[in-house]
Design a protein around this motif. Structure first.
Motif: not given
Length: 275
Positions: A164-167, A176-183, A215-217, A226-230
């Motif tokens: 899934h897309v990062a939170a 702020y940041g992106f939760a690009e956790d391993e999945g 939402v972002i693509e 889109g992620l940058d906008q969010v």
């Protein structure tokens, strides 16, 4: 040379009759498609939860919209429910496809996640068992998903991702940041897949925002943009009410062309209380 008139000349009445028949067929096809869309929309909204669990210091809100053209519908979901160990579980995901079948499959996944979460509260184990459950159903569909557990004692989030897309996260001091956790892989693809768990200690007040790629693509709107906008919206609204922030984030879908349905789930949390 005398030109002979065809023995089966098409008259104006014949043309009008044919045009009327084709118009009726087109209208019937459009009405059938519209009926399928309305059924998918009704099915989707009926399956989404009416309320989401929260505790003092944690406020939660979610928003969902179908695609702008009304045809791509049925795959996205969000959910939230208490777990047996006193934590709160939240999920968000996106089923492959956009039709009634995708909406029905989404309902099966939500029920499956709730069922396995009754016996396994670890997010990675929940996704692992849900993956095996979906594979046993022998469906051609698959789904991306993020599963999050909020621990009101440790005041932390435990998260796991299935393709899934990062939170997106932000704190009220401007970070702020992106939760690009391993999945792992999306649910329903590979047997025995594992899903690592990441812990996020909530030491500062802020917001943790989960979303779907609708939402972002879009067709001409890259996912990174889109992620940058969010991220900008979450950073600016980290201290806003969760419902307001979810509505603002969902507006990004309008920039993408809105060719997919979209869902947003906002966890607005206070700072961890003192020991």
């Amino acid at each position: 040379m005398t030109r002979r008139r065809p023995s089966h000349a098409v008259s104006a009445d014949d043309l009008l009759s044919t045009l009327g028949r084709l118009t009726a067929q087109a209208r019937e096809g459009a009405e059938l498609q519209q009926a399928r869309v309305e059924l998918a929309v009704a099915l989707q909204r009926k399956m989404l939860p009416a309320a989401l669990p929260a505790v003092p210091g944690l406020r939660v809100a979610a928003r969902y919209v179908p695609a702008r053209d009304g045809l791509d519908i049925g795959g996205d979901w969000y959910d939230g429910f208490p777990l047996s160990d006193g934590t709160l579980g939240y999920s968000i995901g996106d089923v492959q496809g956009h039709d009634v079948d995708a909406a029905a499959f989404m309902g099966q996944i939500r029920i499956g996640l709730r069922a396995v979460a009754n016996t396994a509260t670890d997010p990675g184990e929940v996704l692992r068992r849900a993956n095996d459950l979906l594979l046993s159903m022998d469906s051609a569909l698959f789904a991306t998903c993020s599963f999050v557990c909020f621990d009101p004692v440790a005041w932390e989030l435990r998260t796991a991702r299935a393709g899934h897309v990062a939170a997106v996260w932000a704190t009220d001091d401007g970070r702020y940041g992106f939760a690009e956790d391993e999945g792992g892989l999306p649910l329903g693809i590979q047997p025995g897949e594992s899903y690592p768990v990441t812990r996020h200690r909530l030491t500062r007040a802020g917001a943790y925002v989960l979303l779907t790629d609708g939402v972002i693509e879009g067709p001409t709107f890259p996912l990174d943009q889109g992620l940058d906008q969010v991220a900008r919206l979450v950073r600016e609204g980290a201290d806003a009410e969760p419902g307001e922030l979810a509505a603002e984030v969902l507006k990004v879908a309008e920039l993408t062309g809105h060719s997919d349905d979209a869902a947003v789930l906002v966890l607005r949390h206070d700072a961890a209380p003192p020991p």
